[in-house]
Design an enzyme around this catalytic site. Structure first.
Site, PDB file in Angstrom:
ATOM      1  CE  LYS A  96      -7.051   3.431  29.762  1.00  7.98           C
ATOM      2  NZ  LYS A  96      -6.429   4.062  30.908  1.00  7.98           N
ATOM      3  NE  ARG A 101      15.356  -7.988  22.589  1.00  2.14           N
ATOM      4  CZ  ARG A 101      16.278  -8.926  22.408  1.00  2.14           C
ATOM      5  NH1 ARG A 101      15.940 -10.203  22.363  1.00  2.14           N
ATOM      6  NH2 ARG A 101      17.549  -8.618  22.291  1.00  2.14           N
ATOM      7  CE1 TYR A 120      -5.625   3.589  35.642  1.00  2.00           C
ATOM      8  CE2 TYR A 120      -3.384   2.747  35.512  1.00  2.00           C
ATOM      9  CZ  TYR A 120      -4.734   2.590  35.273  1.00  2.00           C
ATOM     10  OH  TYR A 120      -5.188   1.458  34.654  1.00  2.00           O
ATOM     11  CG  ASP A 168      -0.573   8.927  33.118  1.00  2.00           C
ATOM     12  OD1 ASP A 168      -1.103   9.203  32.024  1.00  2.00           O
ATOM     13  OD2 ASP A 168      -0.831   7.890  33.761  1.00  2.00           O
TER      14      ASP A 168
HETATM   15  C1  LIG Z   1      -5.593   3.429  31.836  1.00  2.00           C
HETATM   16  C2  LIG Z   1      -4.564   4.341  32.353  1.00  2.00           C
HETATM   17  C3  LIG Z   1      -3.237   3.934  32.457  1.00  2.00           C
HETATM   18  C4  LIG Z   1      -2.797   2.531  32.174  1.00  2.00           C
HETATM   19  O1  LIG Z   1      -2.931   2.130  30.860  1.00  2.00           O
HETATM   20  P1  LIG Z   1      -3.079   0.557  30.515  1.00  2.00           P
HETATM   21  O2  LIG Z   1      -2.830   0.538  29.058  1.00  2.00           O
HETATM   22  O3  LIG Z   1      -4.453   0.173  30.931  1.00  2.00           O
HETATM   23  O4  LIG Z   1      -2.026  -0.158  31.277  1.00  2.00           O
HETATM   24  C5  LIG Z   1      -2.310   4.855  32.881  1.00  2.00           C
HETATM   25  N1  LIG Z   1      -2.662   6.104  33.212  1.00  2.00           N
HETATM   26  C6  LIG Z   1      -3.927   6.531  33.141  1.00  2.00           C
HETATM   27  C7  LIG Z   1      -4.251   7.933  33.524  1.00  2.00           C
HETATM   28  C8  LIG Z   1      -4.916   5.662  32.724  1.00  2.00           C
HETATM   29  O5  LIG Z   1      -6.184   6.079  32.698  1.00  2.00           O
END
Ligand SMILES: *Cc1c(COP(=O)(O)O)cnc(C)c1O
Length: 398
Positions: A217, A66, A120, A192
Protein backbone atom coordinates in the site's frame (compact mmCIF):
# COMPACT_ATOMS: atom_id res chain seq x y z
CA UNK A 1 16.03 7.45 21.39
CA UNK A 2 18.56 10.27 21.58
CA UNK A 3 17.43 13.89 21.80
CA UNK A 4 18.98 14.76 18.46
CA UNK A 5 17.07 12.06 16.56
CA UNK A 6 16.25 13.66 13.20
CA UNK A 7 12.65 14.18 12.07
CA UNK A 8 10.74 11.48 10.20
CA UNK A 9 11.20 13.07 6.74
CA UNK A 10 14.95 13.25 7.30
CA UNK A 11 15.00 9.62 8.40
CA UNK A 12 12.99 8.60 5.32
CA UNK A 13 15.64 10.23 3.13
CA UNK A 14 18.63 8.76 4.95
CA UNK A 15 17.42 5.35 6.14
CA UNK A 16 19.11 2.23 4.81
CA UNK A 17 21.70 4.10 2.75
CA UNK A 18 24.72 2.62 4.51
CA UNK A 19 28.00 3.46 2.85
CA UNK A 20 28.99 -0.22 2.61
CA UNK A 21 25.83 -0.89 0.59
CA UNK A 22 25.94 2.09 -1.80
CA UNK A 23 29.55 1.96 -3.01
CA UNK A 24 33.03 0.63 -2.57
CA UNK A 25 36.39 1.98 -1.64
CA UNK A 26 37.94 0.56 -4.82
CA UNK A 27 35.40 2.41 -6.99
CA UNK A 28 36.06 5.62 -5.10
CA UNK A 29 32.49 6.68 -4.41
CA UNK A 30 28.93 5.64 -3.88
CA UNK A 31 25.54 5.91 -5.56
CA UNK A 32 22.54 7.51 -3.84
CA UNK A 33 20.29 4.43 -3.88
CA UNK A 34 21.39 1.00 -2.71
CA UNK A 35 21.61 -0.92 -6.02
CA UNK A 36 19.65 -4.00 -7.00
CA UNK A 37 21.79 -6.99 -6.07
CA UNK A 38 20.40 -10.08 -7.78
CA UNK A 39 21.79 -13.25 -6.30
CA UNK A 40 21.26 -16.85 -5.47
CA UNK A 41 24.84 -18.13 -5.31
CA UNK A 42 27.40 -16.11 -3.39
CA UNK A 43 31.02 -16.93 -4.27
CA UNK A 44 33.69 -17.15 -1.58
CA UNK A 45 37.45 -16.82 -1.81
CA UNK A 46 38.15 -19.82 0.38
CA UNK A 47 36.49 -22.55 2.38
CA UNK A 48 37.47 -20.68 5.52
CA UNK A 49 35.78 -17.48 4.29
CA UNK A 50 32.67 -19.47 3.40
CA UNK A 51 32.48 -21.02 6.86
CA UNK A 52 33.04 -17.63 8.50
CA UNK A 53 30.15 -16.11 6.54
CA UNK A 54 27.45 -18.39 8.01
CA UNK A 55 24.49 -16.07 8.63
CA UNK A 56 23.37 -17.15 12.10
CA UNK A 57 23.98 -14.17 14.32
CA UNK A 58 25.37 -12.12 11.42
CA UNK A 59 22.36 -11.57 9.18
CA UNK A 60 23.81 -8.72 7.10
CA UNK A 61 26.59 -10.69 5.49
CA UNK A 62 26.47 -12.24 2.03
CA UNK A 63 26.02 -15.99 2.35
CA UNK A 64 23.25 -17.26 0.06
CA UNK A 65 20.60 -15.37 -1.89
CA UNK A 66 17.74 -16.51 0.31
CA UNK A 67 19.32 -14.68 3.26
CA UNK A 68 19.26 -11.45 1.28
CA UNK A 69 21.63 -8.98 -0.26
CA UNK A 70 22.22 -5.28 0.52
CA UNK A 71 19.02 -4.43 -1.40
CA UNK A 72 16.75 -6.32 1.00
CA UNK A 73 18.84 -5.42 4.04
CA UNK A 74 18.56 -1.73 3.20
CA UNK A 75 14.76 -1.93 3.01
CA UNK A 76 14.51 -3.88 6.27
CA UNK A 77 16.96 -1.45 7.90
CA UNK A 78 14.92 1.55 6.74
CA UNK A 79 11.63 0.05 7.98
CA UNK A 80 13.25 -0.64 11.36
CA UNK A 81 14.56 2.92 11.46
CA UNK A 82 11.04 4.27 10.84
CA UNK A 83 9.47 2.21 13.67
CA UNK A 84 10.74 3.62 17.00
CA UNK A 85 11.48 0.77 19.39
CA UNK A 86 11.93 -1.89 16.72
CA UNK A 87 14.96 -4.17 16.85
CA UNK A 88 14.51 -5.53 13.38
CA UNK A 89 12.18 -6.11 10.42
CA UNK A 90 11.39 -9.27 8.47
CA UNK A 91 10.26 -8.95 4.85
CA UNK A 92 7.56 -11.07 3.20
CA UNK A 93 6.27 -11.39 -0.36
CA UNK A 94 2.90 -9.79 0.50
CA UNK A 95 1.02 -8.23 3.38
CA UNK A 96 -0.95 -11.43 3.95
CA UNK A 97 2.31 -13.42 4.03
CA UNK A 98 3.58 -11.00 6.70
CA UNK A 99 0.42 -11.50 8.79
CA UNK A 100 0.69 -15.29 8.40
CA UNK A 101 4.40 -15.15 9.22
CA UNK A 102 3.80 -13.19 12.41
CA UNK A 103 0.94 -15.39 13.64
CA UNK A 104 2.67 -18.67 12.81
CA UNK A 105 5.91 -17.52 14.44
CA UNK A 106 4.24 -16.47 17.68
CA UNK A 107 1.38 -18.98 18.15
CA UNK A 108 1.36 -22.73 18.78
CA UNK A 109 -1.33 -25.42 18.82
CA UNK A 110 -3.58 -24.92 21.85
CA UNK A 111 -3.09 -21.16 21.92
CA UNK A 112 -5.92 -18.66 21.62
CA UNK A 113 -5.79 -15.47 19.59
CA UNK A 114 -8.03 -12.49 20.30
CA UNK A 115 -8.80 -10.88 16.94
CA UNK A 116 -10.47 -7.56 16.28
CA UNK A 117 -13.80 -8.02 14.50
CA UNK A 118 -13.02 -5.27 11.96
CA UNK A 119 -9.91 -7.06 10.69
CA UNK A 120 -8.90 -7.29 7.04
CA UNK A 121 -10.92 -10.11 5.42
CA UNK A 122 -8.04 -12.39 4.39
CA UNK A 123 -6.70 -12.26 7.99
CA UNK A 124 -10.07 -13.62 9.13
CA UNK A 125 -9.84 -16.34 6.47
CA UNK A 126 -6.37 -17.30 7.77
CA UNK A 127 -7.62 -17.51 11.37
CA UNK A 128 -10.74 -19.50 10.51
CA UNK A 129 -8.84 -21.77 8.12
CA UNK A 130 -5.16 -22.62 8.59
CA UNK A 131 -4.86 -21.49 12.22
CA UNK A 132 -7.98 -23.39 13.22
CA UNK A 133 -6.72 -26.56 11.50
CA UNK A 134 -3.47 -26.18 13.45
CA UNK A 135 -5.39 -26.07 16.73
CA UNK A 136 -5.04 -22.32 17.26
CA UNK A 137 -8.41 -20.84 18.16
CA UNK A 138 -9.55 -17.29 17.42
CA UNK A 139 -12.04 -15.24 19.39
CA UNK A 140 -13.28 -12.03 17.73
CA UNK A 141 -13.74 -8.93 19.85
CA UNK A 142 -15.55 -5.62 19.40
CA UNK A 143 -13.15 -2.95 18.09
CA UNK A 144 -14.51 -0.57 20.77
CA UNK A 145 -13.49 -2.92 23.61
CA UNK A 146 -10.51 -0.87 24.91
CA UNK A 147 -9.26 -1.90 28.37
CA UNK A 148 -12.22 -4.32 28.53
CA UNK A 149 -10.05 -6.75 26.56
CA UNK A 150 -8.69 -7.82 29.97
CA UNK A 151 -11.96 -9.72 30.61
CA UNK A 152 -11.46 -11.83 27.48
CA UNK A 153 -7.83 -12.80 28.11
CA UNK A 154 -7.73 -16.35 29.45
CA UNK A 155 -5.16 -19.01 30.28
CA UNK A 156 -4.59 -19.93 26.63
CA UNK A 157 -4.59 -16.39 25.19
CA UNK A 158 -1.18 -15.80 23.70
CA UNK A 159 -1.80 -12.69 21.60
CA UNK A 160 -4.21 -9.85 20.91
CA UNK A 161 -4.40 -8.65 17.32
CA UNK A 162 -5.41 -5.06 16.51
CA UNK A 163 -6.07 -3.28 13.28
CA UNK A 164 -6.76 0.41 13.77
CA UNK A 165 -8.61 1.87 12.03
CA UNK A 166 -10.44 -1.30 11.01
CA UNK A 167 -10.71 -2.51 7.44
CA UNK A 168 -13.78 -1.22 5.54
CA UNK A 169 -15.44 0.39 8.58
CA UNK A 170 -12.55 2.40 10.11
CA UNK A 171 -13.23 1.99 13.85
CA UNK A 172 -10.25 3.41 15.75
CA UNK A 173 -9.16 1.20 18.65
CA UNK A 174 -7.74 2.15 22.04
CA UNK A 175 -4.49 0.38 21.22
CA UNK A 176 -2.50 1.69 24.22
CA UNK A 177 -5.17 0.40 26.63
CA UNK A 178 -5.40 -2.96 24.84
CA UNK A 179 -1.62 -3.37 24.74
CA UNK A 180 -1.32 -2.50 28.44
CA UNK A 181 -3.99 -5.06 29.38
CA UNK A 182 -2.38 -7.71 27.18
CA UNK A 183 1.06 -7.05 28.64
CA UNK A 184 -0.27 -7.26 32.20
CA UNK A 185 -1.70 -10.70 31.34
CA UNK A 186 1.46 -11.90 29.60
CA UNK A 187 0.03 -11.76 26.06
CA UNK A 188 1.59 -10.14 23.01
CA UNK A 189 -0.05 -7.30 21.07
CA UNK A 190 0.22 -7.54 17.29
CA UNK A 191 -1.06 -4.77 15.04
CA UNK A 192 -1.77 -4.46 11.34
CA UNK A 193 -0.70 -0.82 10.97
CA UNK A 194 -1.06 -0.55 7.20
CA UNK A 195 -3.49 2.42 7.21
CA UNK A 196 -1.35 4.70 9.37
CA UNK A 197 2.20 3.42 8.86
CA UNK A 198 4.60 4.25 11.71
CA UNK A 199 4.63 7.87 10.47
CA UNK A 200 1.05 8.50 11.66
CA UNK A 201 0.94 5.90 14.45
CA UNK A 202 4.23 4.55 15.85
CA UNK A 203 2.75 1.26 17.03
CA UNK A 204 5.60 -0.12 19.14
CA UNK A 205 5.91 3.23 20.95
CA UNK A 206 2.19 2.88 21.76
CA UNK A 207 2.77 -0.48 23.44
CA UNK A 208 2.50 -3.03 20.63
CA UNK A 209 5.09 -5.80 20.41
CA UNK A 210 4.76 -6.51 16.71
CA UNK A 211 3.84 -4.11 13.88
CA UNK A 212 2.80 -5.43 10.47
CA UNK A 213 2.65 -3.41 7.27
CA UNK A 214 1.23 -4.35 3.90
CA UNK A 215 4.02 -2.41 2.18
CA UNK A 216 2.04 -3.06 -1.02
CA UNK A 217 0.00 0.00 0.00
CA UNK A 218 1.67 3.25 1.13
CA UNK A 219 5.30 2.13 1.44
CA UNK A 220 5.49 1.07 -2.21
CA UNK A 221 2.95 3.78 -3.04
CA UNK A 222 2.78 3.18 -6.80
CA UNK A 223 0.49 0.12 -7.17
CA UNK A 224 3.19 -2.01 -8.76
CA UNK A 225 4.72 -4.26 -6.06
CA UNK A 226 3.42 -6.78 -3.51
CA UNK A 227 5.39 -6.76 -0.26
CA UNK A 228 4.89 -7.08 3.51
CA UNK A 229 6.93 -6.43 6.62
CA UNK A 230 6.90 -7.23 10.32
CA UNK A 231 8.87 -5.09 12.78
CA UNK A 232 9.30 -6.14 16.40
CA UNK A 233 11.52 -6.13 19.44
CA UNK A 234 12.62 -8.44 22.23
CA UNK A 235 11.70 -12.10 22.30
CA UNK A 236 8.99 -11.56 19.64
CA UNK A 237 11.65 -10.29 17.22
CA UNK A 238 13.91 -13.29 17.88
CA UNK A 239 11.07 -15.74 17.25
CA UNK A 240 9.90 -13.86 14.15
CA UNK A 241 13.29 -13.61 12.53
CA UNK A 242 14.00 -17.29 13.20
CA UNK A 243 10.63 -18.32 11.76
CA UNK A 244 11.15 -16.16 8.66
CA UNK A 245 14.53 -17.82 8.12
CA UNK A 246 13.20 -21.33 8.76
CA UNK A 247 10.33 -20.88 6.33
CA UNK A 248 12.56 -19.39 3.63
CA UNK A 249 10.88 -15.98 3.43
CA UNK A 250 12.44 -13.87 0.71
CA UNK A 251 11.47 -10.88 -1.42
CA UNK A 252 12.91 -10.15 -4.84
CA UNK A 253 15.58 -7.44 -4.99
CA UNK A 254 13.71 -5.47 -7.66
CA UNK A 255 10.64 -5.35 -5.41
CA UNK A 256 12.74 -4.38 -2.40
CA UNK A 257 14.38 -1.63 -4.45
CA UNK A 258 11.01 -0.22 -5.54
CA UNK A 259 9.68 -0.33 -1.98
CA UNK A 260 12.72 1.55 -0.71
CA UNK A 261 12.36 4.10 -3.50
CA UNK A 262 8.70 4.52 -2.51
CA UNK A 263 9.67 5.09 1.12
CA UNK A 264 11.72 8.16 0.26
CA UNK A 265 8.52 10.08 -0.54
CA UNK A 266 6.23 8.43 2.03
CA UNK A 267 6.06 11.56 4.20
CA UNK A 268 5.08 14.01 1.45
CA UNK A 269 2.72 11.53 -0.17
CA UNK A 270 0.87 10.82 3.08
CA UNK A 271 0.44 14.53 3.79
CA UNK A 272 -1.06 15.06 0.33
CA UNK A 273 -3.27 11.94 0.57
CA UNK A 274 -4.51 13.27 3.92
CA UNK A 275 -5.26 16.79 2.63
CA UNK A 276 -6.98 15.53 -0.53
CA UNK A 277 -9.02 12.92 1.36
CA UNK A 278 -10.18 15.46 3.92
CA UNK A 279 -11.27 17.81 1.15
CA UNK A 280 -13.25 15.06 -0.58
CA UNK A 281 -14.68 13.72 2.71
CA UNK A 282 -15.78 17.22 3.78
CA UNK A 283 -17.66 17.59 0.50
CA UNK A 284 -19.25 14.13 0.88
CA UNK A 285 -20.28 14.90 4.46
CA UNK A 286 -22.52 17.74 3.22
CA UNK A 287 -24.29 15.59 0.59
CA UNK A 288 -27.83 14.32 1.18
CA UNK A 289 -26.96 10.96 -0.41
CA UNK A 290 -24.30 10.29 2.25
CA UNK A 291 -25.43 8.72 5.52
CA UNK A 292 -22.38 8.13 7.70
CA UNK A 293 -18.86 9.26 6.95
CA UNK A 294 -16.40 6.65 8.23
CA UNK A 295 -13.20 8.69 8.24
CA UNK A 296 -11.16 8.69 11.49
CA UNK A 297 -10.62 12.48 11.32
CA UNK A 298 -14.39 13.11 11.42
CA UNK A 299 -16.51 12.93 14.57
CA UNK A 300 -18.97 10.50 12.90
CA UNK A 301 -16.28 7.77 12.85
CA UNK A 302 -16.32 5.37 15.85
CA UNK A 303 -13.18 6.03 17.90
CA UNK A 304 -12.56 9.47 16.37
CA UNK A 305 -11.45 10.80 19.77
CA UNK A 306 -8.82 8.02 20.00
CA UNK A 307 -7.54 8.98 16.54
CA UNK A 308 -7.28 12.61 17.72
CA UNK A 309 -5.40 11.47 20.84
CA UNK A 310 -2.99 8.91 19.33
CA UNK A 311 -2.44 9.64 15.63
CA UNK A 312 -0.44 12.46 14.07
CA UNK A 313 -2.56 12.49 10.92
CA UNK A 314 -4.84 10.57 8.59
CA UNK A 315 -4.07 8.74 5.36
CA UNK A 316 -6.23 8.68 2.24
CA UNK A 317 -8.55 5.70 2.79
CA UNK A 318 -12.07 5.99 4.20
CA UNK A 319 -15.65 4.91 3.56
CA UNK A 320 -19.16 6.31 3.59
CA UNK A 321 -22.64 4.88 3.58
CA UNK A 322 -25.22 5.72 0.91
CA UNK A 323 -28.25 6.52 3.01
CA UNK A 324 -31.29 4.48 2.04
CA UNK A 325 -29.75 3.26 -1.22
CA UNK A 326 -30.02 -0.35 -2.35
CA UNK A 327 -26.88 -2.40 -2.95
CA UNK A 328 -27.68 -2.22 -6.68
CA UNK A 329 -27.87 1.60 -6.55
CA UNK A 330 -24.59 1.68 -4.68
CA UNK A 331 -22.98 -0.54 -7.34
CA UNK A 332 -24.44 1.72 -10.04
CA UNK A 333 -22.88 4.73 -8.32
CA UNK A 334 -19.45 3.07 -8.32
CA UNK A 335 -19.87 2.04 -11.97
CA UNK A 336 -20.73 5.65 -12.88
CA UNK A 337 -17.39 6.97 -11.57
CA UNK A 338 -14.96 7.56 -14.40
CA UNK A 339 -11.93 9.09 -12.70
CA UNK A 340 -11.80 6.69 -9.76
CA UNK A 341 -10.41 3.27 -10.63
CA UNK A 342 -12.32 0.15 -9.61
CA UNK A 343 -9.99 -2.43 -8.10
CA UNK A 344 -8.57 -3.99 -4.95
CA UNK A 345 -5.70 -2.67 -2.93
CA UNK A 346 -4.99 1.02 -2.23
CA UNK A 347 -2.11 3.30 -1.19
CA UNK A 348 -0.95 4.16 -4.70
CA UNK A 349 -0.90 7.62 -6.24
CA UNK A 350 -4.26 7.03 -7.94
CA UNK A 351 -7.79 7.18 -6.58
CA UNK A 352 -9.93 4.06 -6.24
CA UNK A 353 -13.55 3.31 -5.32
CA UNK A 354 -14.89 -0.01 -4.12
CA UNK A 355 -18.32 -1.29 -3.03
CA UNK A 356 -17.72 -3.06 0.30
CA UNK A 357 -19.88 -5.34 2.46
CA UNK A 358 -18.21 -5.90 5.84
CA UNK A 359 -18.46 -9.27 7.61
CA UNK A 360 -18.74 -8.98 11.40
CA UNK A 361 -19.28 -11.78 13.91
CA UNK A 362 -18.59 -10.23 17.35
CA UNK A 363 -21.10 -7.43 16.96
CA UNK A 364 -23.80 -6.78 14.38
CA UNK A 365 -22.77 -4.17 11.85
CA UNK A 366 -25.70 -1.79 11.43
CA UNK A 367 -25.34 0.86 8.78
CA UNK A 368 -27.83 3.30 7.28
CA UNK A 369 -27.02 2.12 3.77
CA UNK A 370 -24.52 0.18 1.68
CA UNK A 371 -20.86 1.18 1.94
CA UNK A 372 -18.44 2.63 -0.57
CA UNK A 373 -14.73 2.73 0.22
CA UNK A 374 -12.59 5.42 -1.37
CA UNK A 375 -8.86 5.71 -1.67
CA UNK A 376 -8.02 9.32 -2.42
CA UNK A 377 -4.92 9.67 -4.54
CA UNK A 378 -2.78 12.59 -5.60
CA UNK A 379 -5.08 14.04 -8.27
CA UNK A 380 -6.59 17.52 -7.81
CA UNK A 381 -9.44 17.00 -5.31
CA UNK A 382 -11.75 19.23 -7.38
CA UNK A 383 -11.58 16.70 -10.24
CA UNK A 384 -12.40 13.83 -7.89
CA UNK A 385 -15.31 15.79 -6.38
CA UNK A 386 -16.65 16.51 -9.87
CA UNK A 387 -16.54 12.79 -10.66
CA UNK A 388 -18.43 11.95 -7.45
CA UNK A 389 -21.00 14.70 -8.15
CA UNK A 390 -21.56 13.33 -11.65
CA UNK A 391 -22.05 9.79 -10.29
CA UNK A 392 -24.60 11.01 -7.68
CA UNK A 393 -26.39 12.89 -10.45
CA UNK A 394 -26.56 9.74 -12.62
CA UNK A 395 -28.25 7.95 -9.68
CA UNK A 396 -30.97 10.58 -9.51
CA UNK A 397 -31.59 10.37 -13.25
CA UNK A 398 -31.73 6.55 -13.18
C1 LIG B 1 -4.07 -4.97 1.63
C2 LIG B 1 -4.01 -5.23 3.08
C3 LIG B 1 -3.30 -6.32 3.58
C4 LIG B 1 -2.68 -7.36 2.69
O1 LIG B 1 -1.64 -6.90 1.91
P1 LIG B 1 -1.28 -7.67 0.53
O2 LIG B 1 0.06 -7.13 0.21
O3 LIG B 1 -2.36 -7.32 -0.43
O4 LIG B 1 -1.24 -9.12 0.84
C5 LIG B 1 -3.22 -6.47 4.94
N1 LIG B 1 -3.82 -5.62 5.78
C6 LIG B 1 -4.52 -4.56 5.34
C7 LIG B 1 -5.16 -3.65 6.33
C8 LIG B 1 -4.65 -4.35 3.98
O5 LIG B 1 -5.38 -3.32 3.55
Amino acid sequence: MSDDKPGSDTRLVEAGRRREWTGSETLGGGVVNVPVWRASTILFDSVAAMRAAHPHGKPEQLFYGRHGTPTQWALADALTEMEPGAEGTALYPSGVAAIAGALLALLSPGDELLMVDSVYGPTRTLCDGLLKRMGISTRYYDPAIGAGIADLIGEATRAVFCESPGSLTFEVQDVPAIAAAAKAAGALTIIDNTWATPLLFPALAHGCDVAILACTKYVVGHSDVMLGSVSAHGDAWRRLSRHARETGQHVGPDDAYLALRGMRTLGVRLRQHEANAIEVATWLDARDEVGTLLHPAFASCPGHELWARDFTGASGLFAFTMRGASAAQRDGFVDALTRFGLGYSWGGFESLALPVDPVRTARRADFDGPLVRLHIGLENPADLIADLARAFESLRVA
